[in-house]
Design a protein around this motif. Structure first.
Motif, short mmCIF file in Angstrom:
data_model
loop_
_atom_site.label_atom_id
_atom_site.label_comp_id
_atom_site.label_asym_id
_atom_site.label_seq_id
_atom_site.Cartn_x
_atom_site.Cartn_y
_atom_site.Cartn_z
N LYS A 1 0.84 -1.19 0.00
CA LYS A 1 0.00 0.00 0.00
C LYS A 1 0.88 1.24 0.00
CE LYS A 1 -4.01 -1.97 2.22
NZ LYS A 1 -4.95 -1.88 3.34
N LEU A 2 0.46 2.22 -0.77
CA LEU A 2 1.18 3.49 -0.83
C LEU A 2 0.46 4.49 0.05
CD1 LEU A 2 3.44 5.12 -2.21
CD2 LEU A 2 1.82 5.68 -4.02
N ILE B 1 0.15 11.73 -3.09
CA ILE B 1 -0.11 13.14 -3.42
C ILE B 1 1.19 13.84 -3.81
CG2 ILE B 1 -0.83 15.36 -2.44
CD1 ILE B 1 -2.96 13.76 -0.84
N LYS B 2 2.27 13.54 -3.09
CA LYS B 2 3.57 14.15 -3.41
C LYS B 2 4.03 13.75 -4.81
CE LYS B 2 8.34 14.42 -1.85
NZ LYS B 2 9.36 13.86 -0.98
N ILE B 3 3.86 12.48 -5.17
CA ILE B 3 4.24 12.00 -6.52
C ILE B 3 3.44 12.74 -7.57
CG2 ILE B 3 4.14 10.02 -8.08
CD1 ILE B 3 4.74 8.25 -5.57
N ASP C 1 1.88 15.67 -7.35
CA ASP C 1 2.27 17.09 -7.38
C ASP C 1 3.57 17.28 -8.14
OD1 ASP C 1 0.03 17.91 -6.03
OD2 ASP C 1 1.02 18.01 -4.07
N GLU C 2 4.55 16.41 -7.91
CA GLU C 2 5.84 16.52 -8.60
C GLU C 2 5.71 16.29 -10.11
OE1 GLU C 2 8.47 13.81 -6.61
OE2 GLU C 2 8.58 15.06 -4.81
N GLU C 3 4.85 15.37 -10.48
CA GLU C 3 4.67 15.07 -11.91
C GLU C 3 3.91 16.16 -12.64
OE1 GLU C 3 5.99 12.66 -13.84
OE2 GLU C 3 7.14 12.22 -12.05
N LEU C 4 3.05 16.86 -11.95
CA LEU C 4 2.27 17.91 -12.60
C LEU C 4 2.99 19.24 -12.67
CD1 LEU C 4 -1.32 17.21 -11.22
CD2 LEU C 4 -0.40 16.69 -13.48
N LYS C 5 4.16 19.34 -12.06
CA LYS C 5 4.92 20.59 -12.11
C LYS C 5 5.53 20.79 -13.48
CE LYS C 5 5.91 21.01 -7.28
NZ LYS C 5 6.86 20.97 -6.22
#
Length: 145
Positions: free
Chosen positions: A130-131, A137-139, A141-145
Protein backbone atom coordinates in the motif's frame (compact mmCIF):
# COMPACT_ATOMS: atom_id res chain seq x y z
CA UNK A 1 -19.41 18.61 -41.50
CA UNK A 2 -16.89 17.84 -38.76
CA UNK A 3 -14.77 19.97 -36.46
CA UNK A 4 -11.60 18.67 -34.80
CA UNK A 5 -9.51 20.12 -32.01
CA UNK A 6 -5.77 19.73 -32.56
CA UNK A 7 -3.78 20.06 -29.34
CA UNK A 8 0.01 20.30 -29.18
CA UNK A 9 1.92 18.76 -26.27
CA UNK A 10 4.19 21.20 -24.41
CA UNK A 11 7.24 19.30 -25.68
CA UNK A 12 6.18 19.52 -29.34
CA UNK A 13 8.47 21.50 -31.63
CA UNK A 14 5.48 22.70 -33.65
CA UNK A 15 3.90 25.92 -32.41
CA UNK A 16 0.26 26.94 -32.92
CA UNK A 17 1.33 29.50 -35.54
CA UNK A 18 3.48 26.95 -37.42
CA UNK A 19 0.57 24.51 -37.29
CA UNK A 20 -1.81 27.16 -38.59
CA UNK A 21 0.48 28.00 -41.51
CA UNK A 22 1.01 24.31 -42.30
CA UNK A 23 -2.73 23.58 -42.29
CA UNK A 24 -3.40 26.54 -44.58
CA UNK A 25 -0.67 25.39 -46.97
CA UNK A 26 -2.40 22.06 -47.55
CA UNK A 27 -4.55 21.82 -50.63
CA UNK A 28 -7.72 20.81 -48.76
CA UNK A 29 -11.09 22.48 -48.44
CA UNK A 30 -11.00 23.14 -44.69
CA UNK A 31 -11.48 26.08 -42.35
CA UNK A 32 -8.68 26.59 -39.83
CA UNK A 33 -8.64 28.63 -36.61
CA UNK A 34 -5.44 29.05 -34.62
CA UNK A 35 -5.78 28.66 -30.86
CA UNK A 36 -3.43 29.00 -27.90
CA UNK A 37 -3.14 25.19 -27.65
CA UNK A 38 -3.09 24.32 -31.39
CA UNK A 39 -5.93 24.74 -33.86
CA UNK A 40 -9.45 23.87 -34.89
CA UNK A 41 -10.08 22.41 -38.32
CA UNK A 42 -13.47 22.08 -39.96
CA UNK A 43 -14.71 20.56 -43.19
CA UNK A 44 -16.29 17.48 -44.70
CA UNK A 45 -15.86 14.41 -42.50
CA UNK A 46 -13.49 12.46 -44.77
CA UNK A 47 -11.37 15.54 -45.52
CA UNK A 48 -11.00 16.43 -41.84
CA UNK A 49 -10.03 12.82 -41.02
CA UNK A 50 -7.41 12.82 -43.77
CA UNK A 51 -5.94 16.16 -42.67
CA UNK A 52 -5.91 14.95 -39.06
CA UNK A 53 -3.79 11.95 -40.05
CA UNK A 54 -1.36 14.18 -41.95
CA UNK A 55 -1.03 16.56 -38.99
CA UNK A 56 -0.52 13.83 -36.39
CA UNK A 57 2.35 12.43 -38.47
CA UNK A 58 4.19 15.77 -38.32
CA UNK A 59 5.28 14.97 -34.77
CA UNK A 60 4.05 11.54 -33.88
CA UNK A 61 3.01 11.23 -30.23
CA UNK A 62 3.12 15.00 -29.63
CA UNK A 63 0.08 16.16 -31.58
CA UNK A 64 -3.31 15.03 -30.32
CA UNK A 65 -6.74 15.37 -31.94
CA UNK A 66 -10.30 15.01 -30.78
CA UNK A 67 -13.74 15.82 -32.09
CA UNK A 68 -15.36 19.12 -31.17
CA UNK A 69 -19.11 19.29 -30.74
CA UNK A 70 -19.52 22.79 -32.17
CA UNK A 71 -18.41 24.41 -35.42
CA UNK A 72 -15.77 27.12 -35.55
CA UNK A 73 -17.27 30.55 -34.80
CA UNK A 74 -20.39 29.00 -33.23
CA UNK A 75 -22.13 31.91 -31.49
CA UNK A 76 -22.93 29.74 -28.46
CA UNK A 77 -19.23 29.04 -27.80
CA UNK A 78 -17.10 31.74 -29.45
CA UNK A 79 -15.78 34.42 -27.08
CA UNK A 80 -16.22 37.08 -29.75
CA UNK A 81 -20.00 36.62 -29.53
CA UNK A 82 -20.28 35.89 -25.79
CA UNK A 83 -18.42 38.97 -24.56
CA UNK A 84 -15.08 37.37 -23.71
CA UNK A 85 -13.91 34.99 -21.01
CA UNK A 86 -13.00 31.34 -21.38
CA UNK A 87 -15.42 29.12 -23.24
CA UNK A 88 -17.13 26.20 -21.52
CA UNK A 89 -14.74 23.28 -21.42
CA UNK A 90 -11.61 25.41 -21.83
CA UNK A 91 -10.32 24.65 -18.33
CA UNK A 92 -10.77 20.90 -18.93
CA UNK A 93 -8.86 21.15 -22.21
CA UNK A 94 -6.16 23.20 -20.47
CA UNK A 95 -5.79 20.49 -17.80
CA UNK A 96 -5.63 17.77 -20.47
CA UNK A 97 -2.99 19.69 -22.41
CA UNK A 98 -0.74 19.98 -19.34
CA UNK A 99 -0.26 16.19 -19.16
CA UNK A 100 0.21 15.55 -22.89
CA UNK A 101 4.00 15.81 -22.68
CA UNK A 102 3.99 12.89 -20.20
CA UNK A 103 1.72 10.90 -22.52
CA UNK A 104 4.02 11.74 -25.45
CA UNK A 105 7.07 10.51 -23.51
CA UNK A 106 5.26 7.29 -22.57
CA UNK A 107 4.22 6.66 -26.18
CA UNK A 108 7.79 7.26 -27.35
CA UNK A 109 9.05 4.78 -24.75
CA UNK A 110 6.50 2.16 -25.80
CA UNK A 111 7.56 2.54 -29.44
CA UNK A 112 11.21 2.19 -28.46
CA UNK A 113 10.92 -0.65 -25.93
CA UNK A 114 7.60 -2.28 -26.85
CA UNK A 115 4.92 -3.45 -24.47
CA UNK A 116 5.41 -6.55 -22.37
CA UNK A 117 2.36 -8.78 -22.92
CA UNK A 118 0.43 -9.43 -19.69
CA UNK A 119 0.80 -13.20 -20.09
CA UNK A 120 4.58 -12.76 -19.75
CA UNK A 121 4.35 -10.69 -16.57
CA UNK A 122 5.50 -12.72 -13.58
CA UNK A 123 2.90 -11.71 -10.97
CA UNK A 124 5.01 -13.17 -8.17
CA UNK A 125 7.84 -10.73 -8.87
CA UNK A 126 5.62 -7.66 -8.67
CA UNK A 127 5.97 -5.85 -5.36
CA UNK A 128 2.61 -5.30 -3.79
CA UNK A 129 2.28 -2.82 -0.97
CA UNK A 130 0.00 0.00 0.00
CA UNK A 131 1.18 3.49 -0.83
CA UNK A 132 0.67 6.13 1.82
CA UNK A 133 -1.79 8.76 0.58
CA UNK A 134 0.64 11.61 1.40
CA UNK A 135 3.37 9.92 -0.65
CA UNK A 136 0.89 9.46 -3.52
CA UNK A 137 -0.11 13.14 -3.42
CA UNK A 138 3.57 14.15 -3.41
CA UNK A 139 4.24 12.00 -6.52
CA UNK A 140 1.27 13.52 -8.33
CA UNK A 141 2.27 17.09 -7.38
CA UNK A 142 5.84 16.52 -8.60
CA UNK A 143 4.67 15.07 -11.91
CA UNK A 144 2.27 17.91 -12.60
CA UNK A 145 4.92 20.59 -12.11
Amino acid sequence: MKTKVIVLADNAETTPSKLFRFLNSLNYDINVKETCFGAYIEGEDDVVDEVTNIVRNLEKNKIFCKDRGFPIWDKRRCRAFRGGGPREGFHQLEAEQRVLNKIAEALDEIEKEGILPMEKVDEEKIEKHKLDIKAFIKIIDEELK
